[in-house]
Design an enzyme around this catalytic site. Structure first.
Site, PDB file in Angstrom:
ATOM      1  CE  LYS A  73      -1.519   1.493   4.139  1.00  0.00           C
ATOM      2  NZ  LYS A  73      -1.253   2.877   4.540  1.00  0.00           N
ATOM      3  CG  ASN A  74       2.448   2.624   3.488  1.00  0.00           C
ATOM      4  OD1 ASN A  74       1.276   2.954   3.240  1.00  0.00           O
ATOM      5  ND2 ASN A  74       2.880   2.408   4.707  1.00  0.00           N
ATOM      6  CG  ASP A  76       3.893   1.285   9.514  1.00  0.00           C
ATOM      7  OD1 ASP A  76       3.990   1.546   8.305  1.00  0.00           O
ATOM      8  OD2 ASP A  76       3.629   2.152  10.375  1.00  0.00           O
TER       9      ASP A  76
HETATM   10  C1  EPZ Z   1       4.683   6.846   6.389  1.00  0.00           C
HETATM   11  O1  EPZ Z   1       3.915   7.868   6.998  1.00  0.00           O
HETATM   12  C2  EPZ Z   1       3.772   5.631   6.289  1.00  0.00           C
HETATM   13  N1  EPZ Z   1       2.617   5.958   5.443  1.00  0.00           N
HETATM   14  C3  EPZ Z   1       3.303   5.234   7.686  1.00  0.00           C
HETATM   15  O2  EPZ Z   1       2.527   4.053   7.552  1.00  0.00           O
HETATM   16  C4  EPZ Z   1       4.526   4.919   8.536  1.00  0.00           C
HETATM   17  O3  EPZ Z   1       4.107   4.620   9.838  1.00  0.00           O
HETATM   18  C5  EPZ Z   1       5.459   6.137   8.551  1.00  0.00           C
HETATM   19  O4  EPZ Z   1       5.809   6.513   7.206  1.00  0.00           O
HETATM   20  C6  EPZ Z   1       6.747   5.859   9.311  1.00  0.00           C
HETATM   21  O5  EPZ Z   1       7.399   4.780   8.737  1.00  0.00           O
HETATM   22  C7  EPZ Z   1       2.785   5.970   4.100  1.00  0.00           C
HETATM   23  O6  EPZ Z   1       3.862   5.721   3.585  1.00  0.00           O
HETATM   24  C8  EPZ Z   1       1.572   6.288   3.285  1.00  0.00           C
HETATM   25  P1  EPZ Z   1       6.751  10.187   8.402  1.00  0.00           P
HETATM   26  P2  EPZ Z   1       4.473   9.377   7.014  1.00  0.00           P
HETATM   27  O7  EPZ Z   1       6.573  11.462   7.668  1.00  0.00           O
HETATM   28  O8  EPZ Z   1       5.281   9.637   5.827  1.00  0.00           O
HETATM   29  C9  EPZ Z   1       7.166  13.545  11.692  1.00  0.00           C
HETATM   30  C10 EPZ Z   1       0.697   2.645   7.903  1.00  0.00           C
HETATM   31  O9  EPZ Z   1       0.325   2.071   8.926  1.00  0.00           O
HETATM   32  N2  EPZ Z   1       6.959  14.496  10.599  1.00  0.00           N
HETATM   33  O10 EPZ Z   1       7.883   9.300   8.045  1.00  0.00           O
HETATM   34  O11 EPZ Z   1       3.301  10.268   7.291  1.00  0.00           O
HETATM   35  C11 EPZ Z   1       5.938  12.675  11.969  1.00  0.00           C
HETATM   36  O12 EPZ Z   1       5.038  13.346  12.831  1.00  0.00           O
HETATM   37  C12 EPZ Z   1       1.148   4.091   7.960  1.00  0.00           C
HETATM   38  O13 EPZ Z   1       0.762   2.108   6.766  1.00  0.00           O
HETATM   39  C13 EPZ Z   1       7.054  15.865  10.878  1.00  0.00           C
HETATM   40  O14 EPZ Z   1       7.282  16.274  12.015  1.00  0.00           O
HETATM   41  O15 EPZ Z   1       5.400   9.354   8.286  1.00  0.00           O
HETATM   42  C14 EPZ Z   1       6.539  11.438  12.594  1.00  0.00           C
HETATM   43  O16 EPZ Z   1       6.756  11.681  13.965  1.00  0.00           O
HETATM   44  C15 EPZ Z   1       0.924   4.685   9.337  1.00  0.00           C
HETATM   45  N3  EPZ Z   1       6.860  16.751   9.854  1.00  0.00           N
HETATM   46  C16 EPZ Z   1       7.893  11.308  11.889  1.00  0.00           C
HETATM   47  O17 EPZ Z   1       8.160  12.590  11.304  1.00  0.00           O
HETATM   48  C17 EPZ Z   1       6.589  16.341   8.571  1.00  0.00           C
HETATM   49  O18 EPZ Z   1       6.442  17.204   7.678  1.00  0.00           O
HETATM   50  C18 EPZ Z   1       7.889  10.275  10.773  1.00  0.00           C
HETATM   51  O19 EPZ Z   1       6.768  10.526   9.966  1.00  0.00           O
HETATM   52  C19 EPZ Z   1       6.490  14.956   8.317  1.00  0.00           C
HETATM   53  C20 EPZ Z   1       6.692  14.051   9.340  1.00  0.00           C
END
Ligand code: EPZ
Length: 433
Positions: A22-23, A308
């Site tokens: 999915k991701n 995840d």
């Molecule tokens: C991706 O989310 C995945 N989703 C998530 O999977 C996964 O848990 C996550 O990466 C971490 O591996 C998809 O790929 C669609 P991040 P994403 O940006 O990109 C902070 C699932 O279950 N952050 O890597 O949204 C954020 O708050 C889902 O399939 C900022 O502060 O996660 C987090 O603490 C859930 N500012 C950390 O970084 C930003 O602009 C990592 O988030 C972006 C993120």
């Protein structure tokens, strides 16, 4: 609202086939916005988030075909004209990954109007790093009424260093940079396999990218991208979920159609708990014939242990002898499953970002509530070993990321069925009754 009913106690045996990731599919579908030619994606998982993305792209004016025939799970997307380069709150609030259209729309159309994702069960999940990166590429960004408005004549290559590692932030800006004028160097990038899979599609579309999958990515912008055909990688989190299920139920399960090289940290941690696995190039066999031992866990960005899989590991830890300390380093509120596991008899204490799990605790069936995608998976795993019949409500969370989950589990021996509202709403008696 659908529920899953699971009677625990059956070992999982035989072979289960993993679906497309999915991701990886979500950013690849967004990448189709970068060209006016057709992009064909195969091995697309039949999950709710893909349908949401289909609606999102179609609302912009893209032609999206989505078919799940026996032979293939394929989507063909043609963004010949994009009359409305925007992502509405109605859609974004159901799937925060919708923000993946931000970079492609600004790069292709010179403008984007995308709803801010808002809150999420597992944490604040801001997109400030996506916005900062686009500003570095020359986009002018304003935020009002809950929307991000981005405008750019033509994006210009730049140096970008991510303050934090962000998966979709890396993907969003990678897509934007492919059409920017000049070179872009992105540092402190996410190294997840899904980033490399997106880069493989972009490369097939004519993009010039080096270093995807490492923490530094170089992009040389091009004037135009063309259509391409690409097969999505297998879902490493679905694979990990089934491997844990095989171990937890004392089964002998072959998890086929996966890529074991994406599972190294997961397999290493499971080995620490005593789980035996044997690997082939595209499958993992898990044998749950050993007692489980406790192990500590830290979730980290790839190639570390994925957040995840944290909820699934917690379900395993309840059946492991000893104390497992689970530290969730990525999201600030990703222990929603813990309280439901405790209702089934688990011994879990939450201390901020740490969960202390003491096993082995026999689990008993209960009526439980799914709260987010991976928490739901954790409840399914617990139900598979609980004594009695567990009812899991709000399983639309599961349907977002697991394809045909009850069929897959049933085919390997689980006693599982999906039902609609089993407690039909009683007519509310009039106040004076
Ligand atoms: C991706 O989310 C995945 N989703 C998530 O999977 C996964 O848990 C996550 O990466 C971490 O591996 C998809 O790929 C669609 P991040 P994403 O940006 O990109 C902070 C699932 O279950 N952050 O890597 O949204 C954020 O708050 C889902 O399939 C900022 O502060 O996660 C987090 O603490 C859930 N500012 C950390 O970084 C930003 O602009 C990592 O988030 C972006 C993120």
């Amino acid at each position: 609202m659908d529920k899953l009913i699971i009677r625990g106690g059956n070992p999982l045996l035989g072979t289960v086939r993993v679906s497309g990731a999915k991701n990886a599919a979500l950013p690849c579908m967004a990448a189709a916005l970068l060209t006016d030619e057709p992009v064909i994606l195969e091995n697309i998982p039949q999950v709710r988030d893909i349908e949401t993305t289909r609606k999102l792209l179609a609302a912009m004016g893209a032609e999206v075909e989505l078919g799940y025939g026996r032979a293939h799970h394929r989507t063909t997307i043609c963004a010949r004209t994009l009359a409305a380069p925007e992502a509405s709150y109605e859609l974004v609030k159901t799937m925060r990954a919708s923000t993946l259209v931000l970079g492609p729309l600004v790069a292709r159309c010179g403008r984007a109007h995308v709803s801010l994702p808002g809150g999420c069960a597992i944490g604040a999940r801001p997109i400030d790093l996506h916005i900062k990166g686009l500003e570095r590429l020359g986009a002018r960004i304003t935020q009002e009424h809950g929307y991000v408005q981005a405008v750019a004549d033509r994006l210009k290559g730049a140096e970008i260093v991510f303050d934090k590692i962000t998966v979709t932030g890396t993907e969003d800006l990678l897509m934007a940079a492919t059409l920017a004028e000049g070179e872009t160097i992105m540092q402190n990038c996410a190294r997840e396999p899904e980033v490399a899979d997106l880069a493989a599609l972009l490369h097939a579309m004519g993009a010039k990218i080096q270093g995807a999958g490492t923490s530094t990515i170089y992009v040389k912008g091009v004037a135009k991208l063309h259509g391409a055909k690409h097969r999505i990688i297998p879902d490493r989190i679905e694979a990990g979920t089934f491997i844990v299920a095989g171990a937890l139920t004392g089964g002998d399960l072959n998890v086929a159609g996966c890529d074991p090289t994406h599972l190294t940290a997961i397999l290493q941690k499971l080995a620490e708990t005593g789980v035996k696995t044997t690997l082939k190039t595209d499958s993992v066999r898990v044998m749950g014939d050993q007692p489980l031992a406790a192990a500590d866990l830290n979730t980290e960005e790839y190639p570390g242990f994925p957040t995840d899989m944290q909820a699934q590991f917690m379900a395993l830890a309840t059946q492991a002898a000893g104390t497992s300390i689970i530290t969730e380093n990525i999201f600030e509120n990703r222990f929603m499953h813990a309280l439901e596991l405790v209702r089934m008899g688990a011994n879990v204490k939450i201390e901020g970002r740490r969960a202390v799990v003491r096993g082995v605790t026999p689990l008993s069936a209960a009526a439980v509530l799914a709260s987010d995608l991976r928490a739901s998976a954790s409840l399914v795993l617990a139900a598979l070993v609980a004594d009695g019949e567990t009812i899991i409500d709000r399983i639309y969370h599961l349907d977002r990321g697991y394809e045909h989950i009850e069929e897959k589990f049933k085919a390997i021996g689980a006693e599982i069925r999906r039902v609609g509202d089993i407690f039909p709403k009683r007519a509310v008696a009039p106040a004076h009754a």
